[in-house]
Design an enzyme around this catalytic site. Structure first.
Site, PDB file in Angstrom:
ATOM      1  N   ASP A   1     -70.475  44.091  -8.157  1.00  0.00           N
ATOM      2  CA  ASP A   1     -70.151  45.369  -8.793  1.00  0.00           C
ATOM      3  C   ASP A   1     -70.120  46.508  -7.774  1.00  0.00           C
ATOM      4  O   ASP A   1     -69.257  47.388  -7.830  1.00  0.00           O
ATOM      5  CB  ASP A   1     -71.133  45.676  -9.933  1.00  0.00           C
ATOM      6  CG  ASP A   1     -72.589  45.453  -9.562  1.00  0.00           C
ATOM      7  OD1 ASP A   1     -72.905  45.257  -8.371  1.00  0.00           O
ATOM      8  OD2 ASP A   1     -73.436  45.460 -10.492  1.00  0.00           O
TER       9      ASP A   1
ATOM     10  N   GLU B   1     -76.974  43.690  -0.213  1.00  0.00           N
ATOM     11  CA  GLU B   1     -78.119  43.400  -1.094  1.00  0.00           C
ATOM     12  C   GLU B   1     -79.236  44.412  -0.815  1.00  0.00           C
ATOM     13  O   GLU B   1     -80.357  44.074  -0.438  1.00  0.00           O
ATOM     14  CB  GLU B   1     -78.595  41.964  -0.885  1.00  0.00           C
ATOM     15  CG  GLU B   1     -77.664  40.921  -1.469  1.00  0.00           C
ATOM     16  CD  GLU B   1     -77.466  41.097  -2.974  1.00  0.00           C
ATOM     17  OE1 GLU B   1     -78.468  41.202  -3.711  1.00  0.00           O
ATOM     18  OE2 GLU B   1     -76.304  41.158  -3.409  1.00  0.00           O
TER      19      GLU B   1
ATOM     20  N   CYS C   1     -91.020  41.315  -7.316  1.00  0.00           N
ATOM     21  CA  CYS C   1     -89.640  41.614  -7.696  1.00  0.00           C
ATOM     22  C   CYS C   1     -89.021  40.360  -8.292  1.00  0.00           C
ATOM     23  O   CYS C   1     -89.466  39.235  -8.012  1.00  0.00           O
ATOM     24  CB  CYS C   1     -88.848  42.076  -6.470  1.00  0.00           C
ATOM     25  SG  CYS C   1     -87.103  42.444  -6.797  1.00  0.00           S
TER      26      CYS C   1
END
Length: 390
Positions: free
Chosen positions: A218, A268, A281
């Site tokens: 995205d 990332e 996480c």
């Protein structure tokens, strides 16, 4: 054009040069002689290319223009409605789809709930249904406009569209959270959705729809759209697009081109560790920017969320010496001033420590909620005009 545009035939370098000049010329058009002068191609080569484009319905005559000598020159223009691209943004809980004409203008839009954890088959089927509905909606919009008045781009299909009618589509660009393999359209372990690891989304959706599909992150799709528009009038700028929504990622543009890395894994951003003993996480590590930032958002501390985001942005600025930081995503959109101000403050402090004359500026990315979906459509459109790799 009912059968669609011959996509492989349009991917030649010379054709892309001609198409891009036709696109930028707009309604006023451009002559064959001007095309030859600006591309460096021979007049004969330009004539062959434009003849093929006219036969495919992509180019039409736009009148005649007086010349300095001899007979008036025929002017050609791009036909925006000769082909379309679908852009799909598959978020963790929502699907947004746009239908764009050859100029990139949105002519129809859809939005629907989505559960990315519902399984690959269910998600592919939901995406395919939205694409099919969008094509029918686009046909209704086009028919209404040809009749003199049309619905808004996000309107529902009207009675002016014949049952089963649709518009010619070049293909579908799909943008969703990474990490993923852009070259092969295969997903990796999407944070929070490990079941997607190894799924060939591109091929599965292409089989279902019987049309070309391109898959990218995205953030890369949104960054591509921004790069095509240029930054501050500079089409070769270097910037980072930071997307904070249900997750956190970055799209990196270096010298006007989206940087994906050798294995298409660049960007990332959310999983850089900035607190070694921080909270766990979803990626399996601890103290990631994403985990810290989303935790602060969850407890309503936007100032802290912006500060954490700024710390990550400062790392990017230091590593890449970029010109600009752009912020987007639904969480940022909920209070853009807080994030622009907070991230900017961190970068200002960094610039003062280093003795820099000015900090790297921070701005809200243009495009709003459908920026990612529009960028996904550009994964198909941009290569046609030689503007960026798709």
């Amino acid at each position: 054009m009912a059968g669609g545009v011959n996509l492989p035939a349009l991917r030649s370098h010379n054709t892309a040069l001609v198409l891009d000049l036709l696109r930028t010329a707009g309604e006023s058009g451009i002559s064959r002689l001007e095309l030859a002068e600006r591309t460096g191609l021979t007049p004969q080569a330009v004539s062959k290319i434009t003849a093929r484009l006219r036969a495919d319905g992509l180019v039409a005559e736009a009148g005649r223009r007086a010349s300095t000598g001899g007979k008036p020159r025929t002017v050609l223009r791009l036909e925006p409605g000769a082909g379309y691209a679908v852009g799909l943004h598959l978020d963790r809980d929502e699907l947004r789809a746009v239908l764009c004409d050859l100029t990139g203008a949105v002519v129809a839009e859809r939005r629907a709930p989505l559960d990315l954890g519902a399984g690959a088959r269910a998600v592919v089927e939901s995406a395919a249904r939205e694409v099919e509905a969008l094509r029918a909606q686009g046909a209704a919009v086009r028919a209404a406009r040809e009749a003199g008045a049309g619905p808004e781009p996000d309107g529902e299909p009207g009675e002016s569209a014949e049952a089963g009618s649709s518009v010619p589509v070049l293909g579908v660009g799909v943008a969703l959270p990474g990490p993923l393999d852009h070259l092969h359209g295969v997903l990796h372990r999407v944070t929070g959705f490990p079941e997607w690891d190894g799924f060939p989304l591109r091929d599965a959706l292409a089989r279902r729809l019987a049309m070309p599909v391109v898959v990218d992150k995205d953030t890369n799709a949104a960054a591509l759209r921004l790069a095509l528009g240029g930054v501050d009038g500079d089409a070769h700028a270097s910037f980072a697009y930071l997307h904070l929504g249900t997750g956190l990622g970055a799209g990196l543009v270096i010298g006007g081109t989206v940087h994906r890395g050798a294995r298409t894994g660049a960007g990332e951003f959310g999983h850089q560790v900035i607190q070694l003993d921080g909270p766990p996480c979803g990626c399996g590590d601890r103290g990631c920017v994403e985990a810290l930032c989303l935790a602060a958002v969850g407890r309503g501390d936007l100032a802290e969320a912006a500060r954490v985001l700024g710390a990550g942005a400062a790392n990017l600025v230091g590593l890449l010496d970029i010109d600009l930081v752009l912020l987007g995503g639904r969480t940022v959109a909920a209070d853009p001033d807080a994030f622009v101000r907070g991230v900017g403050a961190v970068l200002d402090a960094r610039a003062r420590r280093e003795g820099s004359a000015a900090a790297v500026p921070v701005r809200l990315a243009p495009g709003g909620a459908r920026g990612v979906a529009e960028g996904a459509a550009q994964l198909l459109l941009a290569p046609l005009f030689g503007r960026a790799e798709g």
